[in-house]
Write a protein that holds these residues in place. Structure first.
Motif, short mmCIF file in Angstrom:
data_model
loop_
_atom_site.label_atom_id
_atom_site.label_comp_id
_atom_site.label_asym_id
_atom_site.label_seq_id
_atom_site.Cartn_x
_atom_site.Cartn_y
_atom_site.Cartn_z
N ASN A 53 31.20 51.52 44.24
CA ASN A 53 32.28 51.99 45.10
C ASN A 53 31.91 52.09 46.57
O ASN A 53 32.76 52.36 47.40
CB ASN A 53 32.77 53.37 44.62
CG ASN A 53 33.33 53.30 43.21
OD1 ASN A 53 34.05 52.37 42.89
ND2 ASN A 53 32.99 54.28 42.39
N ASN A 54 30.64 51.91 46.90
CA ASN A 54 30.24 51.98 48.30
C ASN A 54 29.09 51.04 48.54
O ASN A 54 28.72 50.25 47.68
CB ASN A 54 29.89 53.42 48.68
CG ASN A 54 28.77 53.97 47.79
OD1 ASN A 54 27.71 53.37 47.67
ND2 ASN A 54 29.02 55.12 47.17
N THR A 55 28.51 51.10 49.74
CA THR A 55 27.41 50.20 50.08
C THR A 55 26.12 50.98 50.35
O THR A 55 25.20 50.43 50.94
CB THR A 55 27.78 49.36 51.31
OG1 THR A 55 28.10 50.24 52.42
CG2 THR A 55 28.98 48.47 51.02
N LYS A 56 26.07 52.22 49.90
CA LYS A 56 24.86 53.03 50.08
C LYS A 56 24.07 53.07 48.77
O LYS A 56 24.62 53.06 47.68
CB LYS A 56 25.24 54.46 50.49
CG LYS A 56 26.05 54.54 51.77
CD LYS A 56 25.27 54.04 52.98
CE LYS A 56 26.07 54.21 54.26
NZ LYS A 56 25.34 53.66 55.43
N GLU B 272 32.15 42.80 52.16
CA GLU B 272 31.86 44.18 52.53
C GLU B 272 30.38 44.50 52.34
O GLU B 272 29.73 45.07 53.24
CB GLU B 272 32.72 45.13 51.68
CG GLU B 272 32.44 46.61 51.92
CD GLU B 272 33.14 47.51 50.92
OE1 GLU B 272 33.20 48.73 51.18
OE2 GLU B 272 33.61 47.01 49.87
#
Length: 254
Positions: free
Chosen positions: A2-5, A165
């Motif tokens: 759900n994110n890029t971290k 993304e």
């Protein structure tokens, strides 16, 4: 995903670009595994100094959200079976460039196929093209914090939104401004011989340089660059002095 971290990342290839990716992405907080064709015990120590782990090639693609390939394009047929079982949403990133003087001839690319689309065919899945336009010395040593006025910018091409993304975010994590260069069909503008290839441009300079690219001249400029480098070194090197290579690329390609 759900994110890029704090992504789980596997890297195939531990050469100059691959080992810098392992070091920088682990330093940025990602869980990084790195492999090469010779085995974990041969991974350079500097690739692991920020916390990346040396593994086998099979282990590098297991239980990861991102796979990065940093190998010569003629090795793709050897690693392609590793991708057969990857989940569809796994982001696959490619850093490769085709250089006939170094690689075996690839007829489809010589005939005009976009390098990124050739890679898609070899792997049977979408990719992100990134980190292919920077010389290894600049990649290792010239990354700067966000907001630095002279920060080098790197183009990123992809077809899927999530791929784009993640690709943009990871380029930023390695110390460079990321620029959305469009689709893989248009990624010929990032190939060797183009104005953005190994010329260390800023974010203000990069869009115009991508627009200046002339497809029919790419291979001519690529091959001319290598002819000059080989003549200068009397045919003995494929690892030129980085600053000379940078100056030469700017003269011939921009």
């Amino acid at each position: 995903m759900n994110n890029t971290k704090n992504l789980k990342i596997g890297i195939l290839g531990a050469g100059n670009i691959g080992k810098t990716l392992a070091r920088k992405l682990a330093q940025a907080g990602h869980d990084v595994k790195v492999a090469n064709s010779r085995g974990p015990e041969t991974i350079p120590a500097d690739a692991l100094e920020s916390g990346a782990r040396a593994v086998t090639s099979a282990e590098a693609v297991q239980d990861v959200e991102v796979v990065i390939l940093s190998i010569n394009p003629t090795s793709y047929s050897k690693v392609a079976p590793l991708f057969a079982g990857l989940p569809e949403d796994t982001v696959v990133m490619d850093t490769s460039n085709y250089h006939p003087v170094r690689d075996n001839r690839i007829e489809a690319i010589d005939a005009g196929q976009v390098e990124s689309l050739w890679v898609v065919e070899q792997l049977g899945r979408p990719i992100v093209k990134a980190w292919n336009t920077i010389v290894s010395d600049s990649f290792a040593n010239k990354g700067k914090p966000v907001g630095s006025p002279d920060r080098i910018a790197l183009p990123v091409a992809a077809d899927r939104d999530r791929d784009r993304e993640v690709g943009l975010a990871l380029v930023e994590d390695t110390g460079f401004d990321a620029f959305d260069a469009g689709t893989l069909e248009d990624s010929w503008r990032m190939q060797p011989g183009s104005p953005v290839y190994c010329t260390d441009l800023t974010l203000a300079e990069l869009p115009d340089a991508l627009a200046w690219a002339e497809r029919e001249r790419l291979s001519k400029r690529r091959d001319l660059t290598w002819a000059i480098l080989l003549e200068r070194s009397e045919g003995t090197t494929l690892n030129p002095d980085p600053e000379y290579f940078l100056r030469l690329s700017r003269i011939l390609q921009m």
